[in-house]
Design an enzyme around this catalytic site. Sequence first.
Site, short mmCIF file in Angstrom:
data_model
loop_
_atom_site.label_atom_id
_atom_site.label_comp_id
_atom_site.label_asym_id
_atom_site.label_seq_id
_atom_site.Cartn_x
_atom_site.Cartn_y
_atom_site.Cartn_z
CD GLN A 18 -2.89 1.31 2.32
OE1 GLN A 18 -3.51 2.34 2.54
NE2 GLN A 18 -3.15 0.22 3.03
CE1 TYR A 140 2.93 -6.05 4.86
CE2 TYR A 140 3.98 -7.39 6.54
CZ TYR A 140 3.62 -7.19 5.22
OH TYR A 140 3.95 -8.13 4.27
CD GLU A 141 -1.54 1.85 8.48
OE1 GLU A 141 -1.38 2.10 7.28
OE2 GLU A 141 -1.52 2.73 9.36
N GLY A 253 -7.82 23.15 20.86
CA GLY A 253 -8.28 24.10 21.88
C GLY A 253 -9.79 24.03 22.13
N1 COA Z 1 11.89 -9.82 -9.38
C1 COA Z 1 12.65 -10.56 -8.54
N2 COA Z 1 12.63 -10.40 -7.20
C2 COA Z 1 11.81 -9.49 -6.70
C3 COA Z 1 10.98 -8.67 -7.51
C4 COA Z 1 11.06 -8.89 -8.93
N3 COA Z 1 10.31 -8.18 -9.77
N4 COA Z 1 10.28 -7.85 -6.73
C5 COA Z 1 10.64 -8.13 -5.45
N5 COA Z 1 11.56 -9.10 -5.43
C6 COA Z 1 12.22 -9.69 -4.26
C7 COA Z 1 13.06 -8.71 -3.50
O1 COA Z 1 14.27 -8.48 -4.15
C8 COA Z 1 13.23 -9.43 -2.18
O2 COA Z 1 14.23 -10.40 -2.29
P1 COA Z 1 15.33 -10.71 -1.15
O3 COA Z 1 14.68 -10.46 0.17
O4 COA Z 1 15.65 -12.15 -1.42
O5 COA Z 1 16.48 -9.84 -1.37
C9 COA Z 1 11.92 -10.21 -2.04
O6 COA Z 1 11.26 -10.08 -3.30
C10 COA Z 1 11.01 -9.78 -0.93
O7 COA Z 1 10.88 -8.38 -0.84
P2 COA Z 1 10.30 -7.70 0.49
O8 COA Z 1 10.01 -6.31 0.17
O9 COA Z 1 11.26 -7.90 1.64
O10 COA Z 1 8.92 -8.47 0.71
P3 COA Z 1 8.24 -9.12 1.99
O11 COA Z 1 6.93 -9.63 1.49
O12 COA Z 1 9.10 -10.06 2.70
O13 COA Z 1 7.97 -7.87 2.97
C11 COA Z 1 7.12 -5.72 3.60
C12 COA Z 1 6.89 -6.99 2.78
C13 COA Z 1 6.00 -4.75 3.25
C14 COA Z 1 7.07 -6.07 5.10
C15 COA Z 1 8.50 -5.12 3.25
O14 COA Z 1 8.55 -4.93 1.85
C16 COA Z 1 8.80 -3.80 3.93
O15 COA Z 1 9.10 -3.75 5.13
N6 COA Z 1 8.77 -2.71 3.16
C17 COA Z 1 9.14 -1.38 3.61
C18 COA Z 1 8.07 -0.78 4.46
C19 COA Z 1 6.74 -0.72 3.75
O16 COA Z 1 6.60 -0.14 2.71
N7 COA Z 1 5.75 -1.33 4.40
C20 COA Z 1 4.38 -1.06 4.06
C21 COA Z 1 3.83 -1.89 3.06
S1 COA Z 1 2.17 -1.29 2.80
#
Ligand code: COA
Length: 420
Positions: A18, A140-141, A253
């Site tokens: 999001q 997350y949120e 206020g």
């Molecule tokens: N091709 C190949 N790999 C891809 C890709 C693509 N097009 N898009 C994503 N990936 C890979 C990433 O490189 C990553 O790989 P690695 O961890 O092996 O290096 C993997 O997908 C996972 O990415 P990640 O963002 O860590 O996903 P997650 O599902 O584990 O975590 C969140 C999700 C939201 C918790 C995390 O992305 C996060 O903390 N983001 C920052 C804060 C944020 O925006 N949170 C709010 C979300 S609404």
Amino acid sequence: MGNKPLKGIKIIDFTHVQAGPACTQMLAWFGADVIKVERPGSGDVTRRQLRDIPDVDALYFTMLNSNKRSLTLDTKQPEGKAVLEKMIKESDVMVENFGPGALDRMGFTWERIQEINPRMILASVKGFSEGHEYEDLKTYENVAQCAGGAASTTGWWKGEQSGPLVSSAALGDTNTGMHLAIGILTAYIGRQQTGKGQKVAVAMQDAVLNLCRVKMRDQLRLDKMGYLEEYPQYPHESFSDVVPRGGNAGGGGQPGWILKCKGWETDGNAYIYFTVQDLAWTPICDAIGKPEWKTDPAYTTPKARQPHIMDIFGTIEEWLKDKTKFEAVDILRKFDIPCSPVFSMKELLHDKSLRASGSIVEVPHKERGSYWTVGSPIKFSDLKPEITASPLLGEHTDEVLAELGYSKDKIAALHTAKAV
Ligand code: COA
């Protein structure tokens, strides 16, 4: 529709869930060419989360990704990396909200991106800011709402339900995305002056804290005075050394509270928010039929009212007993009293004014027929954003690759290699 001010700005949308998608969606509404880069076969996880129709992109996805194009690309494969490099060369902005370090592990460090295109603006959302002791945490949120001060200051201060409470508003996600959009546009204007891109980062903790600055104000006042006169704890209860949760108190206020209206016993939203604006005290007394309060010294000043403000709200609730929330607001608006019905999501979805203004819009979609979504909350005199459907996974892969100069054969080879 008018002019599209962001036309010509090319954005690589490497975002998911999001926070990032909300940012790039808004830039797309205003005319930017936003290309969502997604993993082949699966794409943004929200395409599949909380589906209401089997095998069709979930509303979670459609409501955060309108006006974009979708390119599938495996950026961990050398062929995929080469495509991304080409895109970086030819784009203005790359937005990402991966977990900490994911972009670096993919080989696209900020240094590398600058080598490829020194004009590139790299915009990132993370849970915590760079160098923060929690910088390695995925977020997350609700994690952000707890980290940024919203949860500790929301909810009830006593009784069974008195723990910290999260809001249903996306203070951590969409709010951070909106901050990031401001950062991106600032960096873009900066680039017009310097010719150079820069890295823009917004931490979800910081974005939540920015919205909680009045609570930080209250902490500073509490440190100095030991009490907060606008909180329901004042003057009959004691304060600790941290800002307490204040229920539905006004927070600024002007005292306020959520009050029951006719039908509250069966309708969980038969309430209004009522504000006791000092300026409006005389009209309030007239509106609720208490003319004697206009001259009674126990009522004439905010200081005199505060010790029994909850009794005052109780009296107003008595007055509201035989009025629906809409009838009550129709009376109170004539007296210029700041108030609103508590609207349910159902009421908002069907609200005529919101539909007329484009704040709620219906969008045709290739697979789900059409869907209702929240349109632009920003209104312009010369731009009425036309909200178009979110893309299907990889819908524009070949089109985008062709625009990047790939031949038909090369595109076919990328498909065979499963790089796209
Ligand atoms: N091709 C190949 N790999 C891809 C890709 C693509 N097009 N898009 C994503 N990936 C890979 C990433 O490189 C990553 O790989 P690695 O961890 O092996 O290096 C993997 O997908 C996972 O990415 P990640 O963002 O860590 O996903 P997650 O599902 O584990 O975590 C969140 C999700 C939201 C918790 C995390 O992305 C996060 O903390 N983001 C920052 C804060 C944020 O925006 N949170 C709010 C979300 S609404």
